[in-house]
Design a protein around this motif. Structure first.
Motif, PDB file in Angstrom:
ATOM      1  N   GLY A  82       3.747  -8.720   0.156  1.00 23.49           N
ATOM      2  CA  GLY A  82       2.445  -8.106  -0.047  1.00 23.49           C
ATOM      3  C   GLY A  82       1.410  -8.727   0.867  1.00 23.49           C
ATOM      4  O   GLY A  82       1.633  -9.767   1.487  1.00 23.49           O
ATOM      5  N   LYS A 100      -9.822   1.978   1.057  1.00 20.35           N
ATOM      6  CA  LYS A 100      -8.477   2.005   1.644  1.00 20.35           C
ATOM      7  C   LYS A 100      -8.337   3.298   2.424  1.00 20.35           C
ATOM      8  O   LYS A 100      -8.732   4.370   1.936  1.00 20.35           O
ATOM      9  CB  LYS A 100      -7.407   1.887   0.557  1.00 20.35           C
ATOM     10  CG  LYS A 100      -5.990   1.865   1.111  1.00 20.35           C
ATOM     11  CD  LYS A 100      -4.983   1.401   0.061  1.00 20.35           C
ATOM     12  CE  LYS A 100      -4.720   2.415  -1.002  1.00 20.35           C
ATOM     13  NZ  LYS A 100      -3.595   2.023  -1.887  1.00 20.35           N
ATOM     14  N   SER A 102      -5.393   5.457   4.334  1.00 24.69           N
ATOM     15  CA  SER A 102      -3.996   5.684   4.702  1.00 24.69           C
ATOM     16  C   SER A 102      -3.936   6.381   6.050  1.00 24.69           C
ATOM     17  O   SER A 102      -4.893   7.059   6.454  1.00 24.69           O
ATOM     18  CB  SER A 102      -3.299   6.537   3.633  1.00 24.69           C
ATOM     19  OG  SER A 102      -3.345   5.884   2.378  1.00 24.69           O
ATOM     20  N   TYR A 112      -9.394  -3.242  -5.926  1.00 30.05           N
ATOM     21  CA  TYR A 112      -8.226  -4.089  -5.740  1.00 30.05           C
ATOM     22  C   TYR A 112      -8.106  -5.083  -6.887  1.00 30.05           C
ATOM     23  O   TYR A 112      -9.099  -5.458  -7.518  1.00 30.05           O
ATOM     24  CB  TYR A 112      -8.323  -4.846  -4.415  1.00 30.05           C
ATOM     25  CG  TYR A 112      -8.272  -3.954  -3.198  1.00 30.05           C
ATOM     26  CD1 TYR A 112      -7.123  -3.242  -2.876  1.00 30.05           C
ATOM     27  CD2 TYR A 112      -9.383  -3.825  -2.364  1.00 30.05           C
ATOM     28  CE1 TYR A 112      -7.072  -2.431  -1.762  1.00 30.05           C
ATOM     29  CE2 TYR A 112      -9.340  -3.013  -1.241  1.00 30.05           C
ATOM     30  CZ  TYR A 112      -8.187  -2.317  -0.952  1.00 30.05           C
ATOM     31  OH  TYR A 112      -8.135  -1.507   0.159  1.00 30.05           O
ATOM     32  N   THR A 122      -2.032  -5.090  -1.453  1.00 28.03           N
ATOM     33  CA  THR A 122      -0.813  -4.334  -1.726  1.00 28.03           C
ATOM     34  C   THR A 122       0.312  -5.309  -2.033  1.00 28.03           C
ATOM     35  O   THR A 122       0.349  -6.406  -1.470  1.00 28.03           O
ATOM     36  CB  THR A 122      -0.411  -3.432  -0.533  1.00 28.03           C
ATOM     37  OG1 THR A 122       0.837  -2.776  -0.825  1.00 28.03           O
ATOM     38  CG2 THR A 122      -0.243  -4.235   0.750  1.00 28.03           C
ATOM     39  N   GLU A 128       3.161   0.845   2.423  1.00 28.37           N
ATOM     40  CA  GLU A 128       1.853   1.345   2.834  1.00 28.37           C
ATOM     41  C   GLU A 128       1.590   1.040   4.312  1.00 28.37           C
ATOM     42  O   GLU A 128       0.456   0.832   4.721  1.00 28.37           O
ATOM     43  CB  GLU A 128       0.744   0.723   1.985  1.00 28.37           C
ATOM     44  CG  GLU A 128       0.836   1.055   0.512  1.00 28.37           C
ATOM     45  CD  GLU A 128      -0.362   0.542  -0.285  1.00 28.37           C
ATOM     46  OE1 GLU A 128      -1.298  -0.013   0.317  1.00 28.37           O
ATOM     47  OE2 GLU A 128      -0.362   0.716  -1.508  1.00 28.37           O
ATOM     48  N   THR A 131      -1.690   1.323   6.759  1.00 31.79           N
ATOM     49  CA  THR A 131      -2.899   1.459   5.953  1.00 31.79           C
ATOM     50  C   THR A 131      -3.965   0.480   6.431  1.00 31.79           C
ATOM     51  O   THR A 131      -3.657  -0.634   6.851  1.00 31.79           O
ATOM     52  CB  THR A 131      -2.583   1.210   4.469  1.00 31.79           C
ATOM     53  OG1 THR A 131      -1.703   2.255   4.006  1.00 31.79           O
ATOM     54  CG2 THR A 131      -3.841   1.220   3.615  1.00 31.79           C
ATOM     55  N   TYR A 133      -7.286  -1.579   5.143  1.00 34.88           N
ATOM     56  CA  TYR A 133      -8.012  -2.056   3.968  1.00 34.88           C
ATOM     57  C   TYR A 133      -9.411  -2.471   4.430  1.00 34.88           C
ATOM     58  O   TYR A 133      -9.550  -3.238   5.386  1.00 34.88           O
ATOM     59  CB  TYR A 133      -7.266  -3.219   3.323  1.00 34.88           C
ATOM     60  CG  TYR A 133      -5.829  -2.851   3.006  1.00 34.88           C
ATOM     61  CD1 TYR A 133      -5.499  -2.174   1.842  1.00 34.88           C
ATOM     62  CD2 TYR A 133      -4.801  -3.150   3.911  1.00 34.88           C
ATOM     63  CE1 TYR A 133      -4.186  -1.810   1.566  1.00 34.88           C
ATOM     64  CE2 TYR A 133      -3.483  -2.787   3.639  1.00 34.88           C
ATOM     65  CZ  TYR A 133      -3.187  -2.115   2.470  1.00 34.88           C
ATOM     66  OH  TYR A 133      -1.889  -1.748   2.202  1.00 34.88           O
TER      67      TYR A 133
END
Length: 257
Positions: A82, A100, A102, A112, A122, A128, A131, A133
């Motif tokens: 993660g 976030k 994608s 979060y 994550t 993901e 992605t 953040y």
């Protein structure tokens, strides 16, 4: 003295001044992690790569807003890791907005999982991948540059007892949840507060200030280059890492031809 005569009546006589565009600066960087710490790993430095960008907005030379962007990349991996981040706040923001984005989609506001100043973005980077953040910090009063926030991204894996495996860049302190029994095992040479270090020229992770992920898309992040040491593609990397960034600071601009 009568060549030019005029009278000044300022009341409602001037059009509104146009809005001045916000002063903004943008900085970049790249984080790279070997996900098999504390073992030596293969030093391809592509297990998790995070493209970092920060935008700062100024008012009269002081910062009124910061926006951090962290975008994930990786080559082939077997371990599920993660991405987390510590937000180091000097001055307290009046508002923090977390989002976030994608791949191919617009950014959306999200919440979060947090633990104090730690944000868990994550649990599975692979699920993901690509992605971005986003953290937007706003200040009620403008701040000097030495008083603004910084971020410390790291990777982690949860363990059954509530602790977790973590990997940070060298010398960066772990979170309170870190399972410290890993320190000093296998290739790790952590001693005291010198965390996540090892002997030799290969680090377990690094941060490349002013770098961009674009420099790595056609080498360490290509699937066929999995397990190939990063210094094969960038011969000056070892001098840079061995000198703790004091030599060959632009190593990423000189790939093997």
């Amino acid at each position: 003295y009568d060549d030019l005569l005029f009278a000044l009546n300022p009341k409602n006589a001037f059009a509104e001044l146009p809005e001045v565009e916000e002063n903004k600066t943008t900085t970049h960087g790249v984080y790279a992690f070997e996900d098999r710490w504390p073992s030596a790993g293969d030093y391809d430095m592509n297990d998790i790569v995070v493209d970092y960008k920060q935008e700062m907005f100024f008012d009269k030379g002081k910062v009124k807003k910061q926006i951090f962007y962290l975008t994930t990349y990786q080559n082939f991996v077997e371990l599920k890791s993660g991405l987390a981040m510590k937000l180091v706040k000097n001055a307290t923001p009046s508002k923090i907005v977390t989002k976030k984005m994608s791949p191919g989609k617009d950014a959306t506001t999200v919440s979060y999982t947090t633990d104090g100043d730690y944000y868990y973005l994550t649990e599975d980077i692979t699920a993901e991948l690509g992605t971005t953040y986003i953290f937007e910090l706003q200040y009620s009063s403008t701040q000097e540059l030495n008083n603004i926030a910084t971020v410390q991204p790291f990777i982690y894996r949860k363990e059954a007892d509530g602790k977790q495996w973590e990997l940070h860049i060298p010398y960066e302190a772990p979170s309170p949840k870190m399972n410290k029994s890993y320190f000093g095992t296998e290739a790790d040479c952590t001693s005291g507060t010198n965390y996540f270090v090892r002997q030799g020229n290969y680090p377990f992770a690094f941060y490349l200030e002013n770098g961009k992920v674009d420099y790595f898309l056609n080498n360490i992040l290509k699937r066929e280059n999995e397990n190939v040491h990063i210094d094969y593609f960038f011969p000056e990397f070892l001098q840079w890492s061995a000198s703790k960034g004091q030599k060959n600071a632009d190593w990423y601009l000189h790939p093997r031809k």
